[in-house]
Design a protein around this motif. Structure first.
Motif, PDB file in Angstrom:
ATOM      1  N   ALA A   9      -1.680   5.302  -1.797  1.00  0.00           N
ATOM      2  CA  ALA A   9      -1.558   5.292  -3.259  1.00  0.00           C
ATOM      3  C   ALA A   9      -0.639   4.184  -3.771  1.00  0.00           C
ATOM      4  O   ALA A   9      -1.051   3.400  -4.632  1.00  0.00           O
ATOM      5  CB  ALA A   9      -1.112   6.664  -3.757  1.00  0.00           C
ATOM      6  N   PRO A  10       0.589   4.054  -3.265  1.00  0.00           N
ATOM      7  CA  PRO A  10       1.449   2.979  -3.767  1.00  0.00           C
ATOM      8  C   PRO A  10       0.897   1.581  -3.461  1.00  0.00           C
ATOM      9  O   PRO A  10       0.994   0.677  -4.281  1.00  0.00           O
ATOM     10  CB  PRO A  10       2.780   3.195  -3.053  1.00  0.00           C
ATOM     11  N   ALA A  11       0.311   1.429  -2.291  1.00  0.00           N
ATOM     12  CA  ALA A  11      -0.239   0.122  -1.921  1.00  0.00           C
ATOM     13  C   ALA A  11      -1.397  -0.257  -2.843  1.00  0.00           C
ATOM     14  O   ALA A  11      -1.496  -1.401  -3.293  1.00  0.00           O
ATOM     15  CB  ALA A  11      -0.690   0.137  -0.461  1.00  0.00           C
ATOM     16  N   ASN A  16      -2.904  -4.115  -3.527  1.00  0.00           N
ATOM     17  CA  ASN A  16      -3.038  -4.597  -2.154  1.00  0.00           C
ATOM     18  C   ASN A  16      -4.353  -4.156  -1.525  1.00  0.00           C
ATOM     19  O   ASN A  16      -4.919  -3.142  -1.888  1.00  0.00           O
ATOM     20  CB  ASN A  16      -1.891  -4.047  -1.294  1.00  0.00           C
ATOM     21  N   THR A  17      -4.795  -4.919  -0.548  1.00  0.00           N
ATOM     22  CA  THR A  17      -5.850  -4.457   0.336  1.00  0.00           C
ATOM     23  C   THR A  17      -5.158  -3.829   1.533  1.00  0.00           C
ATOM     24  O   THR A  17      -3.996  -4.126   1.825  1.00  0.00           O
ATOM     25  CB  THR A  17      -6.771  -5.603   0.801  1.00  0.00           C
ATOM     26  N   ILE A  18      -5.876  -2.970   2.237  1.00  0.00           N
ATOM     27  CA  ILE A  18      -5.251  -2.157   3.270  1.00  0.00           C
ATOM     28  C   ILE A  18      -6.103  -2.173   4.531  1.00  0.00           C
ATOM     29  O   ILE A  18      -7.333  -2.100   4.460  1.00  0.00           O
ATOM     30  CB  ILE A  18      -5.093  -0.707   2.763  1.00  0.00           C
ATOM     31  N   VAL A  19      -5.431  -2.249   5.664  1.00  0.00           N
ATOM     32  CA  VAL A  19      -6.086  -2.082   6.959  1.00  0.00           C
ATOM     33  C   VAL A  19      -5.431  -0.889   7.630  1.00  0.00           C
ATOM     34  O   VAL A  19      -4.207  -0.860   7.805  1.00  0.00           O
ATOM     35  CB  VAL A  19      -5.947  -3.330   7.858  1.00  0.00           C
ATOM     36  N   ILE A  20      -6.237   0.092   7.991  1.00  0.00           N
ATOM     37  CA  ILE A  20      -5.745   1.274   8.693  1.00  0.00           C
ATOM     38  C   ILE A  20      -6.239   1.199  10.127  1.00  0.00           C
ATOM     39  O   ILE A  20      -7.443   1.098  10.364  1.00  0.00           O
ATOM     40  CB  ILE A  20      -6.279   2.573   8.046  1.00  0.00           C
ATOM     41  N   LYS A  59      -1.257  -4.807  17.897  1.00  0.00           N
ATOM     42  CA  LYS A  59      -0.446  -6.020  18.026  1.00  0.00           C
ATOM     43  C   LYS A  59      -0.972  -7.121  17.118  1.00  0.00           C
ATOM     44  O   LYS A  59      -0.201  -7.825  16.477  1.00  0.00           O
ATOM     45  CB  LYS A  59      -0.402  -6.500  19.474  1.00  0.00           C
ATOM     46  N   ALA A  60      -2.287  -7.265  17.040  1.00  0.00           N
ATOM     47  CA  ALA A  60      -2.867  -8.294  16.168  1.00  0.00           C
ATOM     48  C   ALA A  60      -2.477  -8.056  14.712  1.00  0.00           C
ATOM     49  O   ALA A  60      -2.163  -8.996  13.987  1.00  0.00           O
ATOM     50  CB  ALA A  60      -4.385  -8.315  16.319  1.00  0.00           C
ATOM     51  N   LEU A  61      -2.466  -6.809  14.294  1.00  0.00           N
ATOM     52  CA  LEU A  61      -2.082  -6.492  12.917  1.00  0.00           C
ATOM     53  C   LEU A  61      -0.596  -6.742  12.665  1.00  0.00           C
ATOM     54  O   LEU A  61      -0.219  -7.294  11.637  1.00  0.00           O
ATOM     55  CB  LEU A  61      -2.394  -5.035  12.600  1.00  0.00           C
ATOM     56  N   VAL A  67       0.044 -10.336   7.064  1.00  0.00           N
ATOM     57  CA  VAL A  67       0.409  -8.937   6.852  1.00  0.00           C
ATOM     58  C   VAL A  67       1.821  -8.905   6.284  1.00  0.00           C
ATOM     59  O   VAL A  67       2.773  -9.319   6.940  1.00  0.00           O
ATOM     60  CB  VAL A  67       0.320  -8.120   8.165  1.00  0.00           C
ATOM     61  N   GLU A  68       1.936  -8.411   5.049  1.00  0.00           N
ATOM     62  CA  GLU A  68       3.234  -8.431   4.372  1.00  0.00           C
ATOM     63  C   GLU A  68       3.996  -7.121   4.480  1.00  0.00           C
ATOM     64  O   GLU A  68       5.213  -7.105   4.355  1.00  0.00           O
ATOM     65  CB  GLU A  68       3.045  -8.806   2.907  1.00  0.00           C
ATOM     66  N   ARG A  69       3.315  -6.033   4.670  1.00  0.00           N
ATOM     67  CA  ARG A  69       3.974  -4.724   4.776  1.00  0.00           C
ATOM     68  C   ARG A  69       3.287  -3.916   5.862  1.00  0.00           C
ATOM     69  O   ARG A  69       2.073  -3.994   6.029  1.00  0.00           O
ATOM     70  CB  ARG A  69       3.881  -3.930   3.476  1.00  0.00           C
TER      71      ARG A  69
END
Length: 90
Positions: A9-11, A16-20, A59-61, A67-69
């Motif tokens: 939610a905050p992201a 932002n875009t998100i990678v899980i 590790k790649a992420l 990746v800022e956060r």
């Protein structure tokens, strides 16, 4: 899934875009979560779910310069790897 949702939610609110990266031991929950996300109308590519082992996927992420956060759910060993991997991007 709840912990993931509270981090999304905050992201999303900040644009932002998100990678899980879901757990390699239990990815099915995130696949079901992806179905719910799709029903919300959030555009494709805003929330991305990947699978794989911590090495090499995590590790790649955590080492990638764009990746800022990073937010994670896991134990102390996972935290150590994340801190070590992301140290150059602080």
């Amino acid at each position: 899934m709840f912990l993931t949702a509270t981090k999304l939610a905050p992201a999303l609110a900040m644009g932002n875009t998100i990678v899980i990266k879901c757990s390699e031991l239990a990815p099915a929950t995130m696949f079901e979560f992806a179905k719910l996300i799709e029903k919300t109308g959030i555009p494709k590519g805003v929330i991305n779910i990947i699978t794989g082992l911590g090495e090499p996927c995590g590790k790649a992420l955590t080492t990638h310069h764009l990746v800022e956060r990073i937010a994670f759910t896991g134990g102390p060993e996972t935290a150590k790897h994340i801190v070590k991997n992301s140290a150059e991007n602080l």
